[in-house]
Design a protein around this motif. Structure first.
Motif, PDB file in Angstrom:
ATOM      1  N   ASN A 292     -36.250 -49.440  -6.994  1.00 35.61           N
ATOM      2  CA  ASN A 292     -35.350 -49.060  -8.089  1.00 35.61           C
ATOM      3  C   ASN A 292     -34.804 -47.637  -7.925  1.00 35.61           C
ATOM      4  O   ASN A 292     -34.258 -47.074  -8.854  1.00 35.61           O
ATOM      5  N   CYS A 293     -34.975 -47.055  -6.732  1.00 33.72           N
ATOM      6  CA  CYS A 293     -34.531 -45.666  -6.546  1.00 33.72           C
ATOM      7  C   CYS A 293     -33.328 -45.579  -5.624  1.00 33.72           C
ATOM      8  O   CYS A 293     -33.283 -46.198  -4.561  1.00 33.72           O
ATOM      9  N   LEU A 294     -32.343 -44.809  -6.030  1.00 38.49           N
ATOM     10  CA  LEU A 294     -31.139 -44.584  -5.232  1.00 38.49           C
ATOM     11  C   LEU A 294     -31.018 -43.093  -4.957  1.00 38.49           C
ATOM     12  O   LEU A 294     -31.319 -42.275  -5.827  1.00 38.49           O
ATOM     13  N   MET A 295     -30.563 -42.750  -3.753  1.00 38.07           N
ATOM     14  CA  MET A 295     -30.432 -41.345  -3.380  1.00 38.07           C
ATOM     15  C   MET A 295     -28.963 -40.936  -3.379  1.00 38.07           C
ATOM     16  O   MET A 295     -28.117 -41.631  -2.830  1.00 38.07           O
ATOM     17  N   LEU A 296     -28.696 -39.807  -3.995  1.00 38.34           N
ATOM     18  CA  LEU A 296     -27.352 -39.231  -3.915  1.00 38.34           C
ATOM     19  C   LEU A 296     -27.512 -37.914  -3.160  1.00 38.34           C
ATOM     20  O   LEU A 296     -27.934 -36.911  -3.731  1.00 38.34           O
ATOM     21  N   PHE A 297     -27.215 -37.945  -1.860  1.00 38.96           N
ATOM     22  CA  PHE A 297     -27.449 -36.758  -1.037  1.00 38.96           C
ATOM     23  C   PHE A 297     -26.331 -35.743  -1.247  1.00 38.96           C
ATOM     24  O   PHE A 297     -25.201 -35.938  -0.791  1.00 38.96           O
ATOM     25  N   SER A 298     -26.637 -34.688  -1.956  1.00 38.81           N
ATOM     26  CA  SER A 298     -25.625 -33.667  -2.239  1.00 38.81           C
ATOM     27  C   SER A 298     -26.298 -32.467  -2.888  1.00 38.81           C
ATOM     28  O   SER A 298     -27.472 -32.517  -3.271  1.00 38.81           O
ATOM     29  N   ASP A 299     -25.549 -31.394  -3.017  1.00 38.84           N
ATOM     30  CA  ASP A 299     -26.003 -30.217  -3.753  1.00 38.84           C
ATOM     31  C   ASP A 299     -26.041 -30.557  -5.250  1.00 38.84           C
ATOM     32  O   ASP A 299     -25.170 -31.291  -5.736  1.00 38.84           O
ATOM     33  N   GLY A 300     -27.034 -30.062  -5.960  1.00 33.52           N
ATOM     34  CA  GLY A 300     -27.219 -30.403  -7.362  1.00 33.52           C
ATOM     35  C   GLY A 300     -25.993 -30.144  -8.221  1.00 33.52           C
ATOM     36  O   GLY A 300     -25.655 -30.936  -9.100  1.00 33.52           O
ATOM     37  N   LYS A 301     -25.330 -29.045  -7.956  1.00 34.71           N
ATOM     38  CA  LYS A 301     -24.177 -28.675  -8.775  1.00 34.71           C
ATOM     39  C   LYS A 301     -22.961 -29.519  -8.394  1.00 34.71           C
ATOM     40  O   LYS A 301     -22.281 -30.079  -9.260  1.00 34.71           O
ATOM     41  N   ALA A 302     -22.723 -29.662  -7.058  1.00 29.89           N
ATOM     42  CA  ALA A 302     -21.564 -30.420  -6.578  1.00 29.89           C
ATOM     43  C   ALA A 302     -21.665 -31.871  -7.041  1.00 29.89           C
ATOM     44  O   ALA A 302     -20.683 -32.450  -7.537  1.00 29.89           O
TER      45      ALA A 302
ATOM     46  N   VAL B  19     -32.842 -42.807 -14.894  1.00 29.78           N
ATOM     47  CA  VAL B  19     -33.384 -41.461 -14.795  1.00 29.78           C
ATOM     48  C   VAL B  19     -32.596 -40.729 -13.720  1.00 29.78           C
ATOM     49  O   VAL B  19     -32.382 -41.263 -12.631  1.00 29.78           O
ATOM     50  N   LEU B  20     -32.129 -39.558 -14.047  1.00 28.57           N
ATOM     51  CA  LEU B  20     -31.390 -38.751 -13.079  1.00 28.57           C
ATOM     52  C   LEU B  20     -32.270 -37.554 -12.698  1.00 28.57           C
ATOM     53  O   LEU B  20     -32.491 -36.670 -13.512  1.00 28.57           O
ATOM     54  N   VAL B  21     -32.802 -37.589 -11.481  1.00 35.28           N
ATOM     55  CA  VAL B  21     -33.664 -36.497 -11.014  1.00 35.28           C
ATOM     56  C   VAL B  21     -32.790 -35.504 -10.254  1.00 35.28           C
ATOM     57  O   VAL B  21     -32.150 -35.871  -9.273  1.00 35.28           O
ATOM     58  N   ASN B  22     -32.729 -34.281 -10.739  1.00 30.30           N
ATOM     59  CA  ASN B  22     -31.876 -33.290 -10.071  1.00 30.30           C
ATOM     60  C   ASN B  22     -32.714 -32.099  -9.600  1.00 30.30           C
ATOM     61  O   ASN B  22     -33.135 -31.271 -10.402  1.00 30.30           O
ATOM     62  N   GLY B  23     -32.975 -32.058  -8.302  1.00 34.15           N
ATOM     63  CA  GLY B  23     -33.661 -30.895  -7.736  1.00 34.15           C
ATOM     64  C   GLY B  23     -35.160 -30.861  -7.961  1.00 34.15           C
ATOM     65  O   GLY B  23     -35.772 -29.820  -7.824  1.00 34.15           O
ATOM     66  N   ALA B  24     -35.754 -32.003  -8.334  1.00 34.26           N
ATOM     67  CA  ALA B  24     -37.206 -32.058  -8.461  1.00 34.26           C
ATOM     68  C   ALA B  24     -37.737 -32.978  -7.373  1.00 34.26           C
ATOM     69  O   ALA B  24     -37.060 -33.904  -6.967  1.00 34.26           O
ATOM     70  N   ASN B  25     -38.955 -32.717  -6.883  1.00 36.24           N
ATOM     71  CA  ASN B  25     -39.502 -33.569  -5.834  1.00 36.24           C
ATOM     72  C   ASN B  25     -40.973 -33.867  -6.095  1.00 36.24           C
ATOM     73  O   ASN B  25     -41.312 -34.953  -6.558  1.00 36.24           O
TER      74      ASN B  25
ATOM     75  N   VAL C 253     -33.675 -45.259 -10.920  1.00 35.95           N
ATOM     76  CA  VAL C 253     -33.859 -43.822 -10.717  1.00 35.95           C
ATOM     77  C   VAL C 253     -32.798 -43.351  -9.724  1.00 35.95           C
ATOM     78  O   VAL C 253     -32.628 -43.952  -8.668  1.00 35.95           O
ATOM     79  N   VAL C 254     -32.065 -42.315 -10.081  1.00 35.79           N
ATOM     80  CA  VAL C 254     -31.119 -41.715  -9.152  1.00 35.79           C
ATOM     81  C   VAL C 254     -31.643 -40.318  -8.826  1.00 35.79           C
ATOM     82  O   VAL C 254     -31.926 -39.534  -9.732  1.00 35.79           O
ATOM     83  N   VAL C 255     -31.809 -40.028  -7.546  1.00 33.14           N
ATOM     84  CA  VAL C 255     -32.302 -38.718  -7.141  1.00 33.14           C
ATOM     85  C   VAL C 255     -31.181 -37.946  -6.458  1.00 33.14           C
ATOM     86  O   VAL C 255     -30.623 -38.404  -5.452  1.00 33.14           O
ATOM     87  N   ILE C 256     -30.811 -36.810  -7.037  1.00 25.92           N
ATOM     88  CA  ILE C 256     -29.832 -35.935  -6.396  1.00 25.92           C
ATOM     89  C   ILE C 256     -30.605 -34.937  -5.550  1.00 25.92           C
ATOM     90  O   ILE C 256     -31.460 -34.205  -6.058  1.00 25.92           O
ATOM     91  N   LYS C 257     -30.328 -34.907  -4.248  1.00 25.13           N
ATOM     92  CA  LYS C 257     -31.109 -34.080  -3.332  1.00 25.13           C
ATOM     93  C   LYS C 257     -30.256 -33.850  -2.102  1.00 25.13           C
ATOM     94  O   LYS C 257     -29.475 -34.702  -1.715  1.00 25.13           O
TER      95      LYS C 257
ATOM     96  N   ILE D 211     -34.483 -46.407   2.380  1.00 24.97           N
ATOM     97  CA  ILE D 211     -33.725 -45.455   1.564  1.00 24.97           C
ATOM     98  C   ILE D 211     -32.351 -46.045   1.258  1.00 24.97           C
ATOM     99  O   ILE D 211     -31.638 -46.474   2.155  1.00 24.97           O
ATOM    100  N   LYS D 212     -32.010 -46.077  -0.011  1.00 24.84           N
ATOM    101  CA  LYS D 212     -30.703 -46.610  -0.402  1.00 24.84           C
ATOM    102  C   LYS D 212     -29.820 -45.471  -0.908  1.00 24.84           C
ATOM    103  O   LYS D 212     -30.199 -44.755  -1.821  1.00 24.84           O
ATOM    104  N   ASN D 213     -28.662 -45.360  -0.282  1.00 24.76           N
ATOM    105  CA  ASN D 213     -27.720 -44.314  -0.698  1.00 24.76           C
ATOM    106  C   ASN D 213     -26.853 -44.795  -1.850  1.00 24.76           C
ATOM    107  O   ASN D 213     -26.617 -45.978  -2.000  1.00 24.76           O
ATOM    108  N   THR D 214     -26.390 -43.845  -2.613  1.00 20.97           N
ATOM    109  CA  THR D 214     -25.441 -44.197  -3.665  1.00 20.97           C
ATOM    110  C   THR D 214     -24.319 -43.163  -3.675  1.00 20.97           C
ATOM    111  O   THR D 214     -24.366 -42.182  -2.939  1.00 20.97           O
ATOM    112  N   THR D 215     -23.317 -43.409  -4.500  1.00 17.68           N
ATOM    113  CA  THR D 215     -22.188 -42.473  -4.587  1.00 17.68           C
ATOM    114  C   THR D 215     -22.066 -41.979  -6.024  1.00 17.68           C
ATOM    115  O   THR D 215     -22.619 -42.593  -6.953  1.00 17.68           O
ATOM    116  N   ALA D 216     -21.342 -40.898  -6.194  1.00 15.52           N
ATOM    117  CA  ALA D 216     -21.132 -40.352  -7.535  1.00 15.52           C
ATOM    118  C   ALA D 216     -20.443 -41.375  -8.427  1.00 15.52           C
ATOM    119  O   ALA D 216     -20.735 -41.473  -9.622  1.00 15.52           O
TER     120      ALA D 216
END
Lengths: 477, 97
Positions: free
Chosen positions: A455-465, A397-403, A432-436, A303-308
């Motif tokens: 090619n997938c990066l995770m942005l661990f946070s609330d979808g709105k924040a 691709v920005l995935v927001n709240g889908a799994n 691919v950036v996944v906000i989750k 799992i690779k983390n990313t930042t805003a």
């Protein structure tokens, strides 16, 4: 032809049965039925959709006014009080419901429609009880059963969607056999009534069983299956209105109800197909998903983390961006900040499109309404089939709240519980950036190998924040 | 009732088929307004409720049932069309630049 004969033929045409309608009412009903069909037909294009609403309104108003002139309507005081009270509640619901709450509002309106049908069935039963035919009783029982079970079922669905009731499935041992017994008892009561309509005492028992069955049918269904359930209740509500048309012998009611019935049926088929499940499975298959692979095996060290800040860089340097909004985006109420992100990126020359899975949101088409409310033009909203071929040419691709709807296992792993479910092929995109919030599983309860892709990066946070922070970072560039 | 039943079943089947063909062509983008609109249309059942609520010589219980049914159906008649229009109003194409 002799004029007398003509008059008889004309009379026969306008008076379809003994207690027939005056000819002018028949004509207005016919026109109303036509306007309802046109109304739905015009909904097939954005350009004519609002005209369709007008057509429906005119048909409805004409039919109601014509009905008020029927000779059998003799007292108006209560009708006007009921009409005004109902209209007032309708206006309040239509004006005050936030777009995120439209699924609950829809479930409530199914409850209202079904209750109306059920009460009319009850009134018909008691007003003709002494001289009911076997057959007429059967029709009344069908109307009452559909009406009462849809009434309580829709109330439970609305409660779950509003989260006044637990959204998780409520399951217990022997649930399906118990439900079957309740249903069988209701049918037995209906048969008893059909054989002997004078058994007045059986009817209230029958109603109680129908009410109970509606509750039992919906409590085991979880939040993820709500889109299917709402569509199914939509169909039931329509069928109960059509059944009422059979009971009071009114073809306009049959047509109005049949239109809603088939519409709800189509929508629930689409929802089932989008989840690769059957009706039976949605309604009665509350078995827990077996663990296909432990999440540790899938995710360990990959799992690779990313930042805003990093995501902001990706987005502004991309040519083509696709945003995949999911249920989580609706829950986080992130549609307006997503609209803001869309405007910001478009103003910087980035092509931004939205890919919408059929079961995104909490009812069919809900996500489109939420994004339209956030001022995202509808020609940027794409259905799955339309956009799936294009992911290869997408930079980010920005995935927001889908799994589950972006889980490549559905496509590649025949042993996966979701194997065969149509998904958005986001993994084909360059990045691919996944906000989750976390790596917790979606409704299917399984890990998602997408998150471990190179090619997938995770942005661990609330979808709105997260979206708000990305916007700030872009503005700060 | 037999004869009217046959023609009612005909009408039901044809309307269901027509509904199927028409609704199939509605874009998935508009499925939520579609559900609201069909719900408003099926609230035509208010017509049946009216005949029961307005029967002057009816029993009090029957009139009460009819009046409640009328109110329930009127919620959908008015609310259904209004919320459909409210949703459809929000769907806009790209504003001209």
């Amino acid at each position: 032809m002799h004029w007398g004969n003509f008059a008889i033929i004309a009379k026969a045409a306008f008076y379809p049965h003994a207690a027939g309608l005056p000819w002018y009412v028949t004509i207005i009903y016919l026109a109303a039925a036509g306007s309802f069909v046109l109304s739905l037909k015009w909904l097939s294009s954005h350009k004519t959709a609002r005209l369709g609403v007008k057509a429906g309104e005119i048909g409805m108003a004409a039919a109601i006014i014509a009905t008020l002139f029927l000779p059998e309507i003799r007292q108006y005081n209560w009708i006007f009080i009921a009409g005004i009270a109902g209209a007032a509640v309708g206006i309040l619901l239509a004006v005050l419901t936030p777009m995120t709450a439209v699924p609950q509002q829809t479930a409530l309106s199914h409850a209202f429609g079904a209750l109306a049908a059920a009460l009319v069935g009850t009134a018909e039963f008691y007003s003709h009880q002494s001289h009911l035919t076997h057959f007429h009783t059967v029709v009344i029982c069908v109307e009452s059963l559909l009406g009462y079970l849809t009434f309580t079922g829709s109330l439970i669905a609305a409660g779950k969607l509003q989260e006044v009731l637990p959204t998780r499935p409520i399951v217990f041992k022997f649930q399906n056999p118990l439900n079957f017994i309740i249903f069988a008892l209701a049918i037995a009561a209906a048969v008893w009534l059909a054989i002997d309509p004078a058994q007045g005492i059986v009817y209230p028992v029958f109603i109680a069983l129908a009410l109970l069955f509606g509750v039992m049918l919906i409590i085991p269904i979880g939040g993820g299956d709500m889109p299917t359930v709402i569509a199914l209740l939509n169909s039931y509500a329509g069928l109960s209105a059509a059944a009422m048309g059979f009971v009071v012998n009114n073809k306009l009611l049959i047509i109005g109800g049949a239109l809603e019935g088939s519409s709800g049926f189509i929508l629930s088929m689409i929802m089932c197909k989008a989840m690769n499940r059957s009706f039976i499975n949605v309604l009665f298959g509350q078995a827990q998903a077996e663990k296909a692979a432990s999440s540790d095996d899938v995710y360990a060290g990959r799992i690779k983390n990313t930042t805003a800040e990093e995501v902001a860089d990706f987005l502004t340097s991309a040519r083509r961006v696709v945003i995949v909004p999911g249920y989580g985006l609706a829950v986080a109420q992130a549609q307006h900040v997503t609209g803001e992100l869309f405007e910001l990126l478009e103003s910087r020359g980035v092509d931004v499109q939205f890919a919408i899975h059929p079961v995104a949101g909490r009812m069919p088409g809900h996500m489109n309404v939420l994004l339209a409310e956030a001022d995202i033009p509808y020609d940027h909203l794409h259905e799955m089939e339309e956009i799936n071929e294009q992911f290869g040419e997408v930079d980010v691709v920005l995935v927001n709240g889908a799994n589950d709807v972006v889980n490549p296992d559905a496509r590649e792993n025949p042993n996966s519980p979701i194997a065969g479910m149509p998904i958005l092929n986001v993994d084909k995109a360059r990045t691919v950036v996944v906000i989750k919030r976390s790596l917790s599983p979606g409704f299917a309860g399984i890990p998602n190998p997408l998150f471990a892709c190179d090619n997938c990066l995770m942005l661990f946070s609330d979808g709105k924040a997260a979206t708000t922070e990305i916007i700030q970072q872009i503005k700060a560039q | 009732m037999g004869e009217s039943l046959t023609s009612n079943v005909f009408v039901f089947l044809l309307a269901a088929f027509l509904g199927y063909e028409v609704v199939r062509r509605v874009s998935p983008q508009l499925h939520t307004p579609l559900m609201a609109l069909t719900n408003a249309i099926s609230a035509i059942s208010v017509v049946g409720a009216l005949t029961i609520a307005g029967a002057g010589d009816g029993h009090t219980l029957l009139i009460t049932l009819g009046v409640i049914a009328t109110a329930c159906a009127m919620v959908n008649v008015v609310g259904g069309f209004m919320i459909t229009d409210r949703m459809l109003k929000m769907f806009k194409k790209r504003k001209g630049k």
